[in-house]
Design an enzyme around this catalytic site. Structure first.
Site, PDB file in Angstrom:
ATOM      1  CE  LYS A   1      -4.101  -2.107   2.142  1.00  0.00           C
ATOM      2  NZ  LYS A   1      -5.291  -1.968   3.105  1.00  0.00           N
TER       3      LYS A   1
ATOM      4  CG  HIS B   1      -5.402  -6.247  -0.955  1.00  0.00           C
ATOM      5  ND1 HIS B   1      -6.586  -6.434  -0.406  1.00  0.00           N
ATOM      6  CD2 HIS B   1      -5.300  -7.312  -2.078  1.00  0.00           C
ATOM      7  CE1 HIS B   1      -7.269  -7.379  -0.949  1.00  0.00           C
ATOM      8  NE2 HIS B   1      -6.590  -7.766  -2.060  1.00  0.00           N
TER       9      HIS B   1
ATOM     10  CG  ASN C   1      -4.333  -2.879   6.699  1.00  0.00           C
ATOM     11  OD1 ASN C   1      -4.172  -2.145   5.603  1.00  0.00           O
ATOM     12  ND2 ASN C   1      -5.709  -3.235   6.929  1.00  0.00           N
TER      13      ASN C   1
ATOM     14  CE1 TYR D   1      -9.562  -3.311  -0.191  1.00  0.00           C
ATOM     15  CE2 TYR D   1      -8.908  -1.144  -1.043  1.00  0.00           C
ATOM     16  CZ  TYR D   1      -8.538  -2.230  -0.294  1.00  0.00           C
ATOM     17  OH  TYR D   1      -7.069  -2.592   0.242  1.00  0.00           O
TER      18      TYR D   1
ATOM     19  CD  GLU E   1      -8.656  -9.485  -4.580  1.00  0.00           C
ATOM     20  OE1 GLU E   1      -7.303  -9.834  -3.872  1.00  0.00           O
ATOM     21  OE2 GLU E   1      -9.395  -9.244  -3.498  1.00  0.00           O
TER      22      GLU E   1
ATOM     23  NE  ARG F   1      -7.148 -12.491   4.470  1.00  0.00           N
ATOM     24  CZ  ARG F   1      -7.369 -11.419   4.366  1.00  0.00           C
ATOM     25  NH1 ARG F   1      -7.067 -10.272   3.640  1.00  0.00           N
ATOM     26  NH2 ARG F   1      -8.596 -10.801   5.130  1.00  0.00           N
TER      27      ARG F   1
HETATM   28  N1  UDP Z   1     -10.522  -0.691   6.337  1.00  0.00           N
HETATM   29  C1  UDP Z   1     -10.678   0.303   7.232  1.00  0.00           C
HETATM   30  N2  UDP Z   1     -11.489   0.345   8.276  1.00  0.00           N
HETATM   31  C2  UDP Z   1     -12.180  -0.825   8.218  1.00  0.00           C
HETATM   32  C3  UDP Z   1     -12.159  -1.868   7.507  1.00  0.00           C
HETATM   33  C4  UDP Z   1     -11.268  -1.994   6.467  1.00  0.00           C
HETATM   34  O1  UDP Z   1      -9.954   1.164   7.052  1.00  0.00           O
HETATM   35  O2  UDP Z   1     -13.099  -0.699   9.639  1.00  0.00           O
HETATM   36  C5  UDP Z   1      -9.573  -0.712   5.148  1.00  0.00           C
HETATM   37  C6  UDP Z   1      -8.306  -1.379   5.310  1.00  0.00           C
HETATM   38  O3  UDP Z   1      -7.140  -0.452   4.780  1.00  0.00           O
HETATM   39  C7  UDP Z   1      -8.223  -2.633   5.096  1.00  0.00           C
HETATM   40  C8  UDP Z   1      -9.185  -2.320   3.772  1.00  0.00           C
HETATM   41  O4  UDP Z   1     -10.262  -1.329   4.053  1.00  0.00           O
HETATM   42  O5  UDP Z   1      -7.321  -3.336   4.772  1.00  0.00           O
HETATM   43  C9  UDP Z   1     -10.007  -3.709   3.234  1.00  0.00           C
HETATM   44  O6  UDP Z   1     -10.928  -4.137   4.294  1.00  0.00           O
HETATM   45  P1  UDP Z   1     -10.989  -5.593   4.423  1.00  0.00           P
HETATM   46  O7  UDP Z   1     -12.207  -5.849   5.466  1.00  0.00           O
HETATM   47  O8  UDP Z   1     -11.226  -6.418   3.210  1.00  0.00           O
HETATM   48  O9  UDP Z   1      -9.545  -6.093   5.244  1.00  0.00           O
HETATM   49  P2  UDP Z   1      -8.398  -6.698   4.734  1.00  0.00           P
HETATM   50  O10 UDP Z   1      -8.811  -8.176   3.754  1.00  0.00           O
HETATM   51  O11 UDP Z   1      -7.585  -5.893   4.187  1.00  0.00           O
HETATM   52  O12 UDP Z   1      -7.728  -7.282   5.871  1.00  0.00           O
HETATM   53 MG    MG Z   2      -9.979  -7.864   2.135  1.00  0.00          MG
END
Ligand code: UDP
Ligand code: MG
Length: 155
Positions: free
Chosen positions: A9, A115, A112, A49, A126, A85
């Protein structure tokens, strides 16, 4: 073998973490089959997203993901989706286990670090979203027999 998508990111690009993060996957024995820098766009992120477009933080997520170019990686290995993951850690980085990428490099739920695709089905979709077919290279590193027992390579 499976291939999964990782996005380094913008916040990680800003922090100079491209090499450290990429090295984690190489050290693990995963095979990098695609790697490029690209600028993400609003239409692409709305697709990527789609499950979050109605959430209040979505505009902030968009801005954050477009702040600089990102690095997209195609990463191959046995069970690569689940392995990557697991290496990534839970979404909120400050709660992510030490030893995971988010656990070791981040404090934020939003910023975070990376991705990573969350299922084999999503990985296929993806990878096609971020890579042209000719940008993914199907080679086997010479060290592969040192990384896997022969039967595991049939998986
Ligand atoms: N995100 C956020 N707040 C939240 C949930 C998600 O800012 O409450 C952002 C965060 O950058 C996250 C991305 O949206 O990595 C995608 O969300 P997802 O639930 O798919 O989490 P991931 O798969 O990245 O763990
Ligand atoms: Mg996700």
């Amino acid at each position: 073998m499976e291939t999964t998508l990782v996005i380094i990111k913008p916040s990680s690009v800003q922090r100079g973490l491209i090499g450290l993060i990429t090295n984690r996957f190489e050290q693990k024995g995963l095979i990098i089959t695609g790697m490029k820098m690209m600028q993400l766009t609003e239409p692409l992120l709305k697709e990527h997203y789609a499950h979050l477009v109605d959430r209040p933080f979505f505009p902030i997520l968009l801005r954050s993901m477009m702040a600089t170019p990102v690095i997209v990686l195609a990463i191959k290995g046995v069970d690569a989706v689940a392995v990557v993951r697991g290496m990534t850690g839970v979404t909120k980085a400050r709660n992510a286990a030490p030893g995971t990428i988010r656990g070791d490099f981040g404090m934020s739920g939003q910023e975070n670090i990376v991705h990573a695709s969350d299922s084999p089905e999503n990985a296929v979709v993806e990878l096609a979203r971020f890579f042209k077919p000719e940008e993914i290279f199907e080679y086997m590193p010479l060290v592969t027999p040192a990384l896997y027992e022969p039967d595991e390579l049939k998986l």
